[in-house]
Motif scaffolding. Structure first.
Motif, PDB file in Angstrom:
ATOM      1  N   VAL A   1       0.847  -1.200   0.000  1.00  0.00           N
ATOM      2  CA  VAL A   1       0.000   0.000   0.000  1.00  0.00           C
ATOM      3  C   VAL A   1       0.874   1.239   0.000  1.00  0.00           C
ATOM      4  CG1 VAL A   1      -1.727   1.324   1.286  1.00  0.00           C
ATOM      5  CG2 VAL A   1      -1.876  -1.172   1.224  1.00  0.00           C
ATOM      6  N   VAL A   2       0.598   2.156  -0.942  1.00  0.00           N
ATOM      7  CA  VAL A   2       1.312   3.431  -0.955  1.00  0.00           C
ATOM      8  C   VAL A   2       0.474   4.537  -0.327  1.00  0.00           C
ATOM      9  CG1 VAL A   2       2.623   2.802  -3.007  1.00  0.00           C
ATOM     10  CG2 VAL A   2       0.465   4.046  -3.264  1.00  0.00           C
ATOM     11  N   GLY A   3      -0.816   4.281  -0.136  1.00  0.00           N
ATOM     12  CA  GLY A   3      -1.667   5.260   0.526  1.00  0.00           C
ATOM     13  C   GLY A   3      -3.136   5.048   0.208  1.00  0.00           C
ATOM     14  N   ILE A   4      -3.980   5.745   0.949  1.00  0.00           N
ATOM     15  CA  ILE A   4      -5.420   5.716   0.711  1.00  0.00           C
ATOM     16  C   ILE A   4      -5.942   7.153   0.699  1.00  0.00           C
ATOM     17  CG2 ILE A   4      -5.697   3.459   1.829  1.00  0.00           C
ATOM     18  CD1 ILE A   4      -6.940   4.916   4.233  1.00  0.00           C
ATOM     19  N   SER A   5      -7.053   7.355   0.013  1.00  0.00           N
ATOM     20  CA  SER A   5      -7.707   8.668   0.034  1.00  0.00           C
ATOM     21  C   SER A   5      -9.209   8.466  -0.114  1.00  0.00           C
ATOM     22  CB  SER A   5      -7.171   9.578  -1.081  1.00  0.00           C
ATOM     23  OG  SER A   5      -7.540   9.066  -2.357  1.00  0.00           O
ATOM     24  N   ILE A   6      -9.960   9.454   0.337  1.00  0.00           N
ATOM     25  CA  ILE A   6     -11.421   9.396   0.267  1.00  0.00           C
ATOM     26  C   ILE A   6     -11.881  10.020  -1.041  1.00  0.00           C
ATOM     27  CG2 ILE A   6     -13.584   9.975   1.404  1.00  0.00           C
ATOM     28  CD1 ILE A   6     -11.735   8.157   3.037  1.00  0.00           C
ATOM     29  N   LEU A   7     -12.589   9.239  -1.860  1.00  0.00           N
ATOM     30  CA  LEU A   7     -13.125   9.760  -3.109  1.00  0.00           C
ATOM     31  C   LEU A   7     -14.469  10.438  -2.905  1.00  0.00           C
ATOM     32  CD1 LEU A   7     -12.300   6.897  -5.636  1.00  0.00           C
ATOM     33  CD2 LEU A   7     -11.168   9.110  -5.407  1.00  0.00           C
ATOM     34  N   SER A   8     -15.358   9.780  -2.198  1.00  0.00           N
ATOM     35  CA  SER A   8     -16.693  10.328  -1.956  1.00  0.00           C
ATOM     36  C   SER A   8     -17.280   9.616  -0.751  1.00  0.00           C
ATOM     37  CB  SER A   8     -17.608  10.151  -3.180  1.00  0.00           C
ATOM     38  OG  SER A   8     -17.769   8.779  -3.479  1.00  0.00           O
ATOM     39  N   SER A   9     -18.301  10.217  -0.165  1.00  0.00           N
ATOM     40  CA  SER A   9     -18.913   9.612   1.007  1.00  0.00           C
ATOM     41  C   SER A   9     -20.322  10.139   1.211  1.00  0.00           C
ATOM     42  CB  SER A   9     -18.081   9.914   2.265  1.00  0.00           C
ATOM     43  OG  SER A   9     -18.681   9.323   3.411  1.00  0.00           O
TER      44      SER A   9
ATOM     45  N   GLU B   1      -3.986  11.793  10.655  1.00  0.00           N
ATOM     46  CA  GLU B   1      -2.883  11.304   9.829  1.00  0.00           C
ATOM     47  C   GLU B   1      -2.501   9.874  10.193  1.00  0.00           C
ATOM     48  OE1 GLU B   1       0.403  13.957   9.894  1.00  0.00           O
ATOM     49  OE2 GLU B   1      -0.753  15.700   9.206  1.00  0.00           O
ATOM     50  N   ARG B   2      -2.602   9.552  11.459  1.00  0.00           N
ATOM     51  CA  ARG B   2      -2.244   8.196  11.882  1.00  0.00           C
ATOM     52  C   ARG B   2      -3.139   7.164  11.225  1.00  0.00           C
ATOM     53  NH1 ARG B   2      -3.607   4.753  16.174  1.00  0.00           N
ATOM     54  NH2 ARG B   2      -1.903   3.391  16.822  1.00  0.00           N
ATOM     55  N   PHE B   3      -4.432   7.454  11.167  1.00  0.00           N
ATOM     56  CA  PHE B   3      -5.355   6.516  10.539  1.00  0.00           C
ATOM     57  C   PHE B   3      -5.142   6.455   9.034  1.00  0.00           C
ATOM     58  CE2 PHE B   3      -9.292   5.501   8.348  1.00  0.00           C
ATOM     59  CZ  PHE B   3      -9.706   4.359   9.001  1.00  0.00           C
ATOM     60  N   MET B   4      -5.038   7.630   8.391  1.00  0.00           N
ATOM     61  CA  MET B   4      -4.935   7.673   6.941  1.00  0.00           C
ATOM     62  C   MET B   4      -3.641   7.047   6.428  1.00  0.00           C
ATOM     63  SD  MET B   4      -7.769   8.928   5.873  1.00  0.00           S
ATOM     64  CE  MET B   4      -7.402   9.289   4.152  1.00  0.00           C
ATOM     65  N   SER B   5      -2.612   6.970   7.272  1.00  0.00           N
ATOM     66  CA  SER B   5      -1.339   6.371   6.837  1.00  0.00           C
ATOM     67  C   SER B   5      -1.072   5.026   7.496  1.00  0.00           C
ATOM     68  CB  SER B   5      -0.179   7.329   7.158  1.00  0.00           C
ATOM     69  OG  SER B   5      -0.079   7.548   8.557  1.00  0.00           O
ATOM     70  N   SER B   6      -2.031   4.511   8.243  1.00  0.00           N
ATOM     71  CA  SER B   6      -1.797   3.301   9.031  1.00  0.00           C
ATOM     72  C   SER B   6      -1.567   2.051   8.189  1.00  0.00           C
ATOM     73  CB  SER B   6      -2.987   3.062   9.980  1.00  0.00           C
ATOM     74  OG  SER B   6      -4.187   2.949   9.229  1.00  0.00           O
ATOM     75  N   LEU B   7      -2.034   2.042   6.937  1.00  0.00           N
ATOM     76  CA  LEU B   7      -1.858   0.866   6.083  1.00  0.00           C
ATOM     77  C   LEU B   7      -0.656   0.993   5.147  1.00  0.00           C
ATOM     78  CD1 LEU B   7      -5.549   0.054   5.080  1.00  0.00           C
ATOM     79  CD2 LEU B   7      -4.205  -0.876   6.956  1.00  0.00           C
ATOM     80  N   ASP B   8      -0.003   2.151   5.181  1.00  0.00           N
ATOM     81  CA  ASP B   8       1.129   2.370   4.269  1.00  0.00           C
ATOM     82  C   ASP B   8       2.192   1.294   4.469  1.00  0.00           C
ATOM     83  OD1 ASP B   8      -0.269   4.572   3.591  1.00  0.00           O
ATOM     84  OD2 ASP B   8       1.241   6.049   4.214  1.00  0.00           O
ATOM     85  N   GLY B   9       2.611   0.670   3.360  1.00  0.00           N
ATOM     86  CA  GLY B   9       3.656  -0.352   3.411  1.00  0.00           C
ATOM     87  C   GLY B   9       3.143  -1.757   3.629  1.00  0.00           C
ATOM     88  N   LYS B  10       1.872  -1.907   3.989  1.00  0.00           N
ATOM     89  CA  LYS B  10       1.330  -3.247   4.217  1.00  0.00           C
ATOM     90  C   LYS B  10       1.038  -3.938   2.892  1.00  0.00           C
ATOM     91  CE  LYS B  10      -0.803  -2.472   8.745  1.00  0.00           C
ATOM     92  NZ  LYS B  10       0.059  -3.453   9.441  1.00  0.00           N
TER      93      LYS B  10
END
Length: 573
Positions: free
Chosen positions: A117-125, A139-148
Motif C-alpha cells: 500500500v502506498v496510501g489511501i484517500s477518500i473519493l466520496s462519502s 494522519e495516523r489513521f490515513m497512513s496506518s496501512l502504508d507499506g502493508k
C-alpha cells in the motif's frame, strides 16, 4: 357581484386550472428531489471517472491512467515516461453496503508493483461531514496501512478507530477489507464474550467457548453439562443502526433450541436509550421460546413489536438485529444461497390509532359548529400538544417532507404519521380549510392558547409585516437548496417541531420553538405568520376563492421549480 351562469362556469374552470397548475409545480419539485437523490445515491465514482488529480494524492508523479482487464477492476498508474508506477482500486461499489454513521464511503487504495500500500484517500462519502473530516484529519489513521501487503489487509489488518468518528473509521476499514477479498469479522465488537456478558441469560454458567465453525455462536456449560448456546448479533447486524449506531445483542438458546431471552451488550447508540432497552425485561423477553427457524423467519410487523417507550429506534434496531443474525445463522446451517424472504405488512401501533382518531376529530371540529365551542377548542388544543406533540411526536415538517421526497413514504412503518401528512395536504387541496395549521399542529395549538394572554401587545406596521412575511418563503428556498444540493445542514434546525420530541431535540430547534412562543405572546400567532415554511407551503396549496388568480407567489414557485430542474440537470450530467 353575482356572475351569470356562463361566466360562473368559466370562473370555476379557470380557478380549477390555476389551482391544478400550483399542485403540478409542487408535485414536480417533489419528483425532481426524488430523481436527484436516486441518481446521486446510486451513482458511484466509477474507475473510468477517476482523474489524475485524485490519483496524484497517492502517486505525485502520475500523468495518466490505464484500465487493465482484470477481475478486481484495478487501474494502472503511469508516469511521464509511460512507465507503470503502480495501480489503484476503489471500494465502491462492492463495499457500498457497509455504512458508517450515516452512509458508505468510497475509498481509493494505491499499491506499488509488489502489492504494498502506498496510501489511501477518500473519493466520496454519504457519511456525516463532521465524522468524515475527523477521519481525514487523522494522519495516523490515513497512513496506518502504508507499506502493508495487499493480502494483509484482506486478512483482517485492523488499525485503531478514530476517536469521535468510530463508526465512520471502522466502516472504512471494513470496506477496504471486503473490497480486497477478506472475510470481515466485527471491527465494532471485536472482544470475545465473557461469563459476565451472558449472566442475565445463564446465571449458573461457568464455562463459555466459541463454536469451531460458526464464529457468532458460543456454547454455554454449567457443572460440566451443556445448558445452552448464545448467538451474537455481531457481525451480521453491525450495519443495523438505531438512533446513532449499532448495538450488539446476545440471544440465548436453551438445550432444546428455544430462546430464553436476549441481553444487550456493547453499543454505539446514545444513552440513556440503550439503558432503557437494557433495563426493560418485558422487551428482552419478546422472542422467548421461539426456535431458530421461527426467529429467522419472524415478521416484526405481524408480531407487533413496537419497541421500548422513549427508545423506539434503538430497540427496533435491536429487534431487527436479532432477526437478521438468526436468519444469517439459519442460512449457514442450511447452506442456502439466498435468504428466505420475510413477509411484510402494515404495522399499526397504538400511537398510529391515536393519531388517526385525532385527525378525524380535527376534521369534524373544523368542519362543524363545534369549533365555536371554547371548551371543546381548548380541550382539543391541549390534546394536540400533549398527545400528538409530546407523546406521539407526530408533526409535519420540512425535514420530514424532504426525507420522504428522497426515500418515499413509509406507510408500512408510520401509517399514523402518513395519514397526518395526507390530511395536511389533502384538506387544503380539496377544500378551503388548512386543517393542519388550524386544528392539527401542536405548535399552532400552543400559540392559540397563549394568544392575548398578556395585556401588552405589539402592533406591527404594514410594511414591516410584509417584510417579515417573506421569511417563510425564503426558508422554503433554503430547504430546496439544502435538499437538492445535499448541503451539510439539518432542516430540523430551522423549525420548532423536533422540540416536542425533547429527548432528542437539539438546541437550535428548541431555540426556534422558544423564540416563536415568546414572540407569539406579543404578536398573535407570530411564528405561524412570520416563521413557518410548512404552513406557508400548505397555505399556497389551499383551494380558495382567489385560486383563479396567478399571482407573484406563483411566479416565485415557478422559479423554485426552475431552480430544482437546473440542480437536477447538474446532478444527472
Amino acid at each position: 357581484m353575482t356572475l351569470d351562469p356562463v361566466h360562473a362556469d368559466r370562473w370555476q374552470i379557470r380557478r380549477l386550472v390555476v389551482h391544478l397548475a400550483r399542485l403540478a409545480v409542487f408535485v414536480s419539485i417533489i419528483a425532481l428531489i426524488h430523481l436527484q437523490y436516486a441518481s446521486s445515491s446510486t451513482r458511484v465514482t466509477a474507475i473510468a471517472d477517476l482523474s489524475i488529480d485524485q490519483v496524484a494524492a497517492l502517486f505525485p508523479a502520475a500523468t495518466s491512467l490505464e484500465g487493465v482487464a482484470s477481475d478486481d477492476g484495478r487501474m494502472e498508474v503511469r508516469g511521464a515516461d509511460g512507465q507503470s508506477l503502480g495501480y489503484v482500486v476503489q471500494t465502491s461499489p462492492e463495499s457500498d453496503h457497509i455504512i458508517g454513521f450515516s452512509g458508505p464511503t468510497n475509498v481509493l487504495i494505491g499499491f506499488d508493483h509488489q502489492d504494498h500500500v502506498v496510501g489511501i484517500s477518500i473519493l466520496s462519502s454519504e457519511d456525516t461531514r463532521d465524522h468524515l473530516l475527523e477521519v481525514q484529519r487523522n494522519e495516523r489513521f490515513m497512513s496506518s496501512l502504508d507499506g502493508k501487503l495487499r493480502d494483509e489487509i484482506g486478512g483482517h489488518a485492523v488499525v485503531d478507530a478514530v476517536s469521535g468518528a468510530t463508526l465512520t473509521s471502522l466502516a472504512i476499514q471494513e470496506s477496504m477489507i471486503h473490497r480486497l477479498g477478506g472475510e470481515v469479522g466485527s471491527l465494532r465488537f471485536p472482544a470475545p464474550l465473557s461469563l459476565d456478558d451472558i449472566s442475565v441469560l445463564f446465571p449458573d454458567a461457568d464455562r463459555l467457548e466459541p463454536d469451531a465453525v460458526h464464529g457468532a455462536l458460543w456454547s454455554v456449560d454449567a457443572g460440566g453439562d451443556r445448558i445452552g448456546q448464545v448467538l451474537r448479533s455481531s457481525p451480521a447486524a453491525d450495519n443495523i443502526v438505531g438512533y446513532q449506531g449499532p448495538t450488539e445483542t446476545l440471544i440465548g438458546f436453551d438445550r432444546d433450541g428455544a430462546v430464553v431471552g436476549i441481553a444487550i451488550g456493547k453499543s454505539y447508540d446514545n444513552e440513556p436509550y440503550v439503558g432503557y432497552v437494557r433495563e426493560d425485561s418485558y422487551f428482552r423477553s419478546t422472542f422467548a421460546e421461539m426456535k431458530l427457524k421461527e426467529l429467522g423467519e419472524a415478521d416484526l410487523f405481524e408480531m407487533r413489536v413496537e419497541g421500548v417507550s422513549g427508545a423506539t429506534m434503538t430497540s427496533m434496531a435491536v429487534s431487527d438485529g436479532v432477526v437478521e443474525v438468526a436468519k444469517k445463522h439459519l442460512e449457514d446451517l442450511q447452506r442456502e444461497a439466498s435468504r428466505p424472504k420475510r413477509r411484510s405488512g402494515l404495522q399499526v401501533s397504538v400511537h398510529d390509532i391515536g393519531t388517526m382518531i385525532v385527525i378525524l376529530a380535527a376534521i369534524v371540529i373544523g368542519a362543524t359548529s363545534l369549533r365555536a365551542s371554547k371548551r371543546i377548542r381548548i380541550a382539543f388544543q391541549l390534546t394536540l400538544i400533549v398527545y400528538l406533540g409530546l407523546i406521539a411526536g407526530n408533526l409535519v415538517s420540512q425535514a420530514m417532507i424532504a426525507g420522504w421526497a428522497k426515500h418515499g413514504v413509509p406507510l408500512k412503518m408510520a401509517p399514523g404519521l402518513t395519514m397526518l401528512v395526507i390530511a395536511a395536504f389533502a384538506c387544503p387541496l380539496f377544500s378551503k380549510r388548512n386543517i393542519y395549521c388550524s386544528h392539527l399542529c401542536p405548535h399552532g395549538a400552543v400559540q392559540q392558547l397563549i394568544k392575548g394572554r398578556i395585556r401588552y401587545q405589539v402592533k406591527l406596521g404594514h410594511s414591516l409585516s410584509k417584510i417579515l412575511m417573506l421569511i417563510p418563503g425564503l426558508l422554503l428556498l433554503w430547504c430546496l437548496l439544502v435538499t437538492m444540493m445535499a448541503l451539510p445542514f439539518s432542516l430540523v434546525d430551522i423549525e420548532p417541531f423536533d422540540a416536542y420530541v425533547f429527548r432528542i431535540a437539539g438546541w437550535a430547534t428548541i431555540a426556534v420553538a422558544v423564540v416563536g412562543m415568546v414572540a407569539s405572546l406579543f404578536v398573535p400567532m407570530a411564528y405561524c405568520r412570520f416563521g413557518c415554511p410548512t404552513g406557508k407551503l400548505l397555505e399556497y396549496l389551499r383551494f380558495n376563492a382567489r385560486s383563479d388568480r396567478w399571482t407573484l407567489r406563483d411566479w416565485v414557485a415557478l422559479g423554485y421549480l426552475g431552480l430544482a430542474f437546473l440542480l437536477w440537470i447538474r446532478t444527472v450530467n
